[in-house]
Design an enzyme around this catalytic site. Structure first.
Site, PDB file in Angstrom:
ATOM      1  CD1 TRP A   1     -17.825   4.221  -0.899  1.00  0.00           C
ATOM      2  CD2 TRP A   1     -19.107   4.427   0.544  1.00  0.00           C
ATOM      3  NE1 TRP A   1     -18.078   3.086   0.118  1.00  0.00           N
ATOM      4  CE2 TRP A   1     -18.589   3.420   0.536  1.00  0.00           C
ATOM      5  CE3 TRP A   1     -20.179   5.175   1.840  1.00  0.00           C
ATOM      6  CZ2 TRP A   1     -19.245   2.787   1.686  1.00  0.00           C
ATOM      7  CZ3 TRP A   1     -20.943   4.441   2.894  1.00  0.00           C
ATOM      8  CH2 TRP A   1     -20.212   2.980   2.962  1.00  0.00           C
TER       9      TRP A   1
ATOM     10  CG  ASP B   1     -16.401  10.604   0.975  1.00  0.00           C
ATOM     11  OD1 ASP B   1     -15.009  10.840   1.744  1.00  0.00           O
ATOM     12  OD2 ASP B   1     -17.297  10.044   1.181  1.00  0.00           O
TER      13      ASP B   1
ATOM     14  CE  LYS C   1     -12.882   3.705   3.526  1.00  0.00           C
ATOM     15  NZ  LYS C   1     -13.217   2.779   3.167  1.00  0.00           N
TER      16      LYS C   1
END
Ligand code: PMP
Length: 367
Positions: free
Chosen positions: A106, A176, A200
């Protein structure tokens, strides 16, 4: 109300397990919010009721993470992936450089997106080691006076997580935190901007939380004429995340999760529980050598625990049989294979114990 439906243990990396009391409250109030007489799915975002939900969600986020007054909390859409573009669009300055720490798939995506938009530079990468570790502080090649440094606090796919923030001096740190936000205390004041997709630890998919420091928002103010309106942080900040219709249901559900977090001891309690759960699973992974953890020990994630078996055949069997045993979502990300157990805040101890028991039995019969 108690739920009588049988629930499996959900190890998915996201969307992921939500706290049962939150699901029960949603179920109970879905037809009509108490005192409102309409479903959260039906009420106008301009209604007093929704304004109150949004305000309470924001104030609970502020309380949970001790967000300083000079930061704005925004509720946006487009997932963390849209932040890969919005961060450089808003924070890169003319002639400036943004440094990216590439310690996972990511993180690399964020870097690649930034490169399309301006001068993004790799400060360090562990890609050649399959991202099995985080760069050491001395490996970081930081640009003095950079516009910002971008990092990914928890690498969801590879199962590594920072234990301490990198020292980037006075350069704004952008993180992030999609897969570990609110799983442990976070020092917001050491960041310029934090973003996380909710799906999440924070709630369902559909809303992305952005926490941004006021001086950085000023860069967005200066770009008002050039940036697409919806891509400008300042527009969202000035309109209290209501420039357009926000994802009302997702915000409401995040609000319930925040209430649950506060009622259950807040972030220190989450850290203690997450350490306890992860330690149990890592102990089993390390017990005999039958299982092999893929992340280096000193950067092992508390959230996403990645491990492999001797052969891909054995891994396929493991996934098939564990799924049949009510342990769902243990297949690793398609890009890396193996297994991944995601143990977010709402994941119960009993699920870890069930997995450990399954692993012992699997090893006994195949080892
Ligand atoms: N960053 C991280 C660390 C992630 O784990 C994910 C999703 N798994 C993303 C970004 C992308 O998030 P989204 O799907 O919300 O765009």
């Amino acid at each position: 109300m108690t739920t009588t439906i049988q629930r499996v243990f959900n190890f998915s990396a996201g969307p992921a397990v939500m706290p049962l009391p939150v699901l029960e409250e949603i179920q109970r109030d879905l037809i009509a919010l108490p005192g409102i007489g309409m479903s959260i799915l039906e009420i106008s975002h301009r209604s007093k009721a929704f304004e109150a939900i949004l305000a309470k969600t924001e104030s609970d986020i502020r309380a949970l993470a001790s967000v300083p007054a000079n930061y704005k909390v925004l509720f946006l859409q487009g997932g963390a992936s849209t932040q890969f573009s919005m961060v450089p669009m808003n924070l890169m300055t003319a002639g400036g450089t943004a440094d990216y720490i590439d310690a996972g798939s990511w993180a690399e995506k964020a870097y690649k997106e930034a490169k399309r938009l301006g001068n993004a530079k790799l400060a360090a990468t562990t890609k050649s080691e399959n991202y099995c570790r985080l760069p050491q502080p001395h490996e970081l090649q930081l640009t003095p006076g950079a516009d910002y440094v971008h990092m990914t606090s928890n690498n969801t796919i590879e199962g590594t997580e920072y234990k301490a923030l990198p020292d980037v001096g006075s350069v704004p740190l952008v993180s992030d935190t999609s897969s570990d936000m609110f799983s442990r205390p976070i020092d917001v004041a050491r960041h310029g901007l934090i973003y996380a997709g909710a799906q999440k630890n924070l709630g369902p998919a559909g809303v992305t939380i952005v926490v941004v420091r006021d001086d950085l928002l000023q860069r967005s103010v200066e770009k008002k004429a050039s940036l697409p309106t919806m891509m400008n942080y300042a527009v969202h900040a000035e309109n209290g995340s209501m420039y357009n219709t926000p994802p009302t249901f997702a915000v409401y559900a995040v609000g319930l999760v925040m209430k649950w977090l506060l009622a259950n001891g807040g972030l220190p309690a989450m850290l203690a529980a997450n350490e306890r759960k992860a330690a149990k699973l890592y102990a089993e992974i390390d017990r005999t050598g039958f299982y092999r953890g893929t992340a280096k020990n000193d950067c092992r994630s508390l959230m996403n625990i990645t491990f492999r078996l001797a052969t891909e055949d054995l891994e396929k069997q493991f996934v098939k049989e564990s799924t049949a045993a009510g342990l769902d979502g243990l297949k690793g990300h398609r890009s890396v294979g193996g297994m991944r157990a995601s143990l977010y805040n709402a994941f119960p101890d009993a699920g870890v114990e069930a997995l450990v028991a399954f692993m012992k039995e699997f090893e006994r019969t195949r080892g």
